[in-house]
Write an enzyme that holds these catalytic residues in place. Sequence first.
Site, PDB file in Angstrom:
ATOM      1  N   LYS A 187      -7.266 -14.250   5.383  1.00 47.40           N
ATOM      2  CA  LYS A 187      -7.766 -14.364   4.017  1.00 47.40           C
ATOM      3  C   LYS A 187      -7.211 -15.616   3.338  1.00 47.40           C
ATOM      4  O   LYS A 187      -7.961 -16.392   2.739  1.00 47.40           O
ATOM      5  CB  LYS A 187      -7.349 -13.111   3.224  1.00 47.40           C
ATOM      6  CG  LYS A 187      -8.070 -12.957   1.917  1.00 47.40           C
ATOM      7  CD  LYS A 187      -7.557 -11.771   1.107  1.00 47.40           C
ATOM      8  CE  LYS A 187      -7.684 -10.455   1.855  1.00 47.40           C
ATOM      9  NZ  LYS A 187      -7.566  -9.291   0.934  1.00 47.40           N
TER      10      LYS A 187
ATOM     11  N   SER B 250      -5.560  -7.461 -10.273  1.00 50.45           N
ATOM     12  CA  SER B 250      -6.473  -8.443  -9.684  1.00 50.45           C
ATOM     13  C   SER B 250      -7.869  -7.877  -9.427  1.00 50.45           C
ATOM     14  O   SER B 250      -8.689  -8.521  -8.785  1.00 50.45           O
ATOM     15  CB  SER B 250      -5.874  -8.964  -8.376  1.00 50.45           C
ATOM     16  OG  SER B 250      -5.597  -7.883  -7.515  1.00 50.45           O
TER      17      SER B 250
ATOM     18  N   ARG C   2       0.845  -1.197   0.000  1.00 47.49           N
ATOM     19  CA  ARG C   2       0.000   0.000   0.000  1.00 47.49           C
ATOM     20  C   ARG C   2       0.879   1.245   0.000  1.00 47.49           C
ATOM     21  O   ARG C   2       1.766   1.373   0.841  1.00 47.49           O
ATOM     22  CB  ARG C   2      -0.916  -0.021   1.228  1.00 47.49           C
ATOM     23  CG  ARG C   2      -1.836   1.175   1.322  1.00 47.49           C
ATOM     24  CD  ARG C   2      -2.941   0.951   2.311  1.00 47.49           C
ATOM     25  NE  ARG C   2      -3.822  -0.132   1.870  1.00 47.49           N
ATOM     26  CZ  ARG C   2      -5.026  -0.373   2.371  1.00 47.49           C
ATOM     27  NH1 ARG C   2      -5.495   0.393   3.338  1.00 47.49           N
ATOM     28  NH2 ARG C   2      -5.769  -1.373   1.929  1.00 47.49           N
TER      29      ARG C   2
ATOM     30  N   LYS D  65       2.113  -8.019   4.629  1.00 49.57           N
ATOM     31  CA  LYS D  65       1.663  -6.812   3.947  1.00 49.57           C
ATOM     32  C   LYS D  65       2.773  -5.784   4.048  1.00 49.57           C
ATOM     33  O   LYS D  65       3.637  -5.877   4.923  1.00 49.57           O
ATOM     34  CB  LYS D  65       0.397  -6.268   4.617  1.00 49.57           C
ATOM     35  CG  LYS D  65      -0.387  -5.278   3.786  1.00 49.57           C
ATOM     36  CD  LYS D  65      -1.417  -5.960   2.910  1.00 49.57           C
ATOM     37  CE  LYS D  65      -2.159  -4.920   2.061  1.00 49.57           C
ATOM     38  NZ  LYS D  65      -3.232  -5.532   1.274  1.00 49.57           N
TER      39      LYS D  65
ATOM     40  N   ASN E 131     -10.664  -3.915   2.784  1.00 52.64           N
ATOM     41  CA  ASN E 131     -10.086  -4.657   3.897  1.00 52.64           C
ATOM     42  C   ASN E 131     -10.431  -3.960   5.203  1.00 52.64           C
ATOM     43  O   ASN E 131     -10.540  -2.734   5.244  1.00 52.64           O
ATOM     44  CB  ASN E 131      -8.562  -4.717   3.751  1.00 52.64           C
ATOM     45  CG  ASN E 131      -8.129  -5.622   2.613  1.00 52.64           C
ATOM     46  OD1 ASN E 131      -8.477  -6.795   2.579  1.00 52.64           O
ATOM     47  ND2 ASN E 131      -7.368  -5.078   1.670  1.00 52.64           N
TER      48      ASN E 131
HETATM   49  P1  NAI Z   1      -8.725   1.692  -6.098  1.00 55.32           P
HETATM   50  O1  NAI Z   1      -7.746   2.603  -5.497  1.00 55.32           O
HETATM   51  O2  NAI Z   1      -8.598   1.311  -7.531  1.00 55.32           O
HETATM   52  O3  NAI Z   1     -10.209   2.274  -5.930  1.00 55.32           O
HETATM   53  C1  NAI Z   1     -10.693   2.834  -4.747  1.00 55.32           C
HETATM   54  C2  NAI Z   1     -11.682   3.928  -5.136  1.00 55.32           C
HETATM   55  O4  NAI Z   1     -12.305   4.398  -3.943  1.00 55.32           O
HETATM   56  C3  NAI Z   1     -11.039   5.133  -5.806  1.00 55.32           C
HETATM   57  O5  NAI Z   1     -11.701   5.431  -7.012  1.00 55.32           O
HETATM   58  C4  NAI Z   1     -11.205   6.249  -4.770  1.00 55.32           C
HETATM   59  O6  NAI Z   1     -11.412   7.525  -5.366  1.00 55.32           O
HETATM   60  C5  NAI Z   1     -12.440   5.801  -4.034  1.00 55.32           C
HETATM   61  N1  NAI Z   1     -12.583   6.337  -2.675  1.00 55.32           N
HETATM   62  C6  NAI Z   1     -11.630   6.555  -1.741  1.00 55.32           C
HETATM   63  N2  NAI Z   1     -12.168   6.996  -0.605  1.00 55.32           N
HETATM   64  C7  NAI Z   1     -13.501   7.054  -0.810  1.00 55.32           C
HETATM   65  C8  NAI Z   1     -14.602   7.425  -0.008  1.00 55.32           C
HETATM   66  N3  NAI Z   1     -14.428   7.819   1.257  1.00 55.32           N
HETATM   67  N4  NAI Z   1     -15.840   7.357  -0.551  1.00 55.32           N
HETATM   68  C9  NAI Z   1     -16.019   6.937  -1.804  1.00 55.32           C
HETATM   69  N5  NAI Z   1     -15.014   6.572  -2.616  1.00 55.32           N
HETATM   70  C10 NAI Z   1     -13.770   6.634  -2.131  1.00 55.32           C
HETATM   71  O7  NAI Z   1      -8.718   0.391  -5.166  1.00 55.32           O
HETATM   72  P2  NAI Z   1      -9.258  -1.053  -5.499  1.00 55.32           P
HETATM   73  O8  NAI Z   1      -8.164  -1.899  -6.004  1.00 55.32           O
HETATM   74  O9  NAI Z   1     -10.516  -0.949  -6.281  1.00 55.32           O
HETATM   75  O10 NAI Z   1      -9.588  -1.617  -4.046  1.00 55.32           O
HETATM   76  C11 NAI Z   1     -10.729  -1.176  -3.332  1.00 55.32           C
HETATM   77  C12 NAI Z   1     -10.682  -1.749  -1.930  1.00 55.32           C
HETATM   78  O11 NAI Z   1     -10.653  -3.169  -1.994  1.00 55.32           O
HETATM   79  C13 NAI Z   1      -9.435  -1.347  -1.125  1.00 55.32           C
HETATM   80  O12 NAI Z   1      -9.813  -1.192   0.222  1.00 55.32           O
HETATM   81  C14 NAI Z   1      -8.522  -2.548  -1.284  1.00 55.32           C
HETATM   82  O13 NAI Z   1      -7.638  -2.701  -0.195  1.00 55.32           O
HETATM   83  C15 NAI Z   1      -9.519  -3.675  -1.308  1.00 55.32           C
HETATM   84  N6  NAI Z   1      -9.031  -4.858  -2.000  1.00 55.32           N
HETATM   85  C16 NAI Z   1      -8.614  -4.792  -3.293  1.00 55.32           C
HETATM   86  C17 NAI Z   1      -8.151  -5.914  -3.946  1.00 55.32           C
HETATM   87  C18 NAI Z   1      -7.735  -5.875  -5.376  1.00 55.32           C
HETATM   88  O14 NAI Z   1      -7.517  -6.958  -5.958  1.00 55.32           O
HETATM   89  N7  NAI Z   1      -7.636  -4.731  -6.026  1.00 55.32           N
HETATM   90  C19 NAI Z   1      -8.062  -7.209  -3.253  1.00 55.32           C
HETATM   91  C20 NAI Z   1      -8.590  -7.190  -1.903  1.00 55.32           C
HETATM   92  C21 NAI Z   1      -9.018  -6.050  -1.309  1.00 55.32           C
HETATM   93  K     K Z   2      -4.372  -7.756  -2.848  1.00 52.58           K
END
Ligand code: NAI
Ligand code: K
Length: 346
Positions: free
Chosen positions: A66, A142, A42, A78, A256
């Site tokens: 997980k 992913s 991160r 992590k 998460n």
């Molecule tokens: P990302 O960074 O691509 O998307 C997150 C989105 O949330 C961004 O568009 C951002 O502008 C928005 N955002 C941030 N704060 C916000 C708020 N308070 N209200 C509304 N929108 C907000 O991240 P991604 O990859 O889509 O991951 C999303 C979540 O899922 C994260 O918490 C990540 O840790 C978790 N995650 C992701 C995985 C993956 O494969 N990408 C795997 C497991 C968990």
């Molecule tokens: K991940």
Amino acid sequence: EIIDEHTSGHERVRMVRDKETGLKAIVAIHNSSLGPALGGTRFFPYQREAEALTDVLRLSEGMTLKAAAAGLPLGGGKAVIIGDPHTDKSPELLRAYGQFVHAFGGDYITAGDVGTTAADMDVIGSQTPWVVGRNAGGSGDSGYSTAFGVFVAMQAAAVYVWGSQGLAGRRVGVEGAGKVGSQLVRLLVDAGADVVLADRDPMALQRVSGTHPGTDVTDRVLDQDIDVYAPCAMGGTLNPKTIPAVRARIVCGAANNQLLDTDCEEQLQSAGILWVPDYVANAGGVIQVSSEVTDLGTEEVTDRIAKIGPAVTGMLEAAGDGSQTPAQAARELVLRRLSEAKGHNS
Ligand code: NAI
Ligand code: K
């Protein structure tokens, strides 16, 4: 400069500070009884080092749960890089970080997370083989795998609550239109759900709502009149202050550490809200990238992710008589797997 931190409850926690590139990072290995510790990096503008440390400790523990819940031969780890990914990220910094990862000799395997991309993994991968989810020679981003896992988990919970029509005709609030949220919206629309979407980045919101004109947009999802709340942005949105405002019957998303602490599980349960544990629902991404270091083939990856659905059903049935929450049922399974592995290794 490398500093080993001593924290109880984690196997190894190590911090690096590199003056030349400005790199400040922490790697935490929580538990490796099932295999090498895998977990993303991160990149986040933490205000203080203590805040970064707390985050990496919590996130690495979540990775242990997980991987064990998904039945993967991997432990939990992590990493966090302290800084603003938009302004502080450079190839030099990522390469220095790659050397830091390499020094763990494969005990820690990194991947993408919030603030890092598959392209960043390519740069880190120029210094170490211990990185998954690269574009070059890896399985790439992913986001879709994670979204697919969240979708099957949500569908299983919906069938449990509303019967065979599942998500069809239900209103689902998706918080976060990023790599996962955008793909989840597509799956939901295809399943006949009604989607309302929020993202604090207007561009991200526009991209997704433009592709799916039937979706509504809103400022805040959490307290909307929705059937399902899907947190796909940041963690910690469910806490004693926000839970009373949740009107959804099901909470299931990708973020998460959605709950501030485990006390929130019972608060949700008494409010009649079914919470699918985050680490169960969002394992699709780690299942995908872990296939690079285990012997899972592409079809088996899809299969394994699809199995999150029946796993959620099993968990809900185990918790069905109300003697425990679904999260307690999930945790029991994980602890059993971890203690069995410890027995084998010693
Ligand atoms: P990302 O960074 O691509 O998307 C997150 C989105 O949330 C961004 O568009 C951002 O502008 C928005 N955002 C941030 N704060 C916000 C708020 N308070 N209200 C509304 N929108 C907000 O991240 P991604 O990859 O889509 O991951 C999303 C979540 O899922 C994260 O918490 C990540 O840790 C978790 N995650 C992701 C995985 C993956 O494969 N990408 C795997 C497991 C968990
Ligand atoms: K991940």
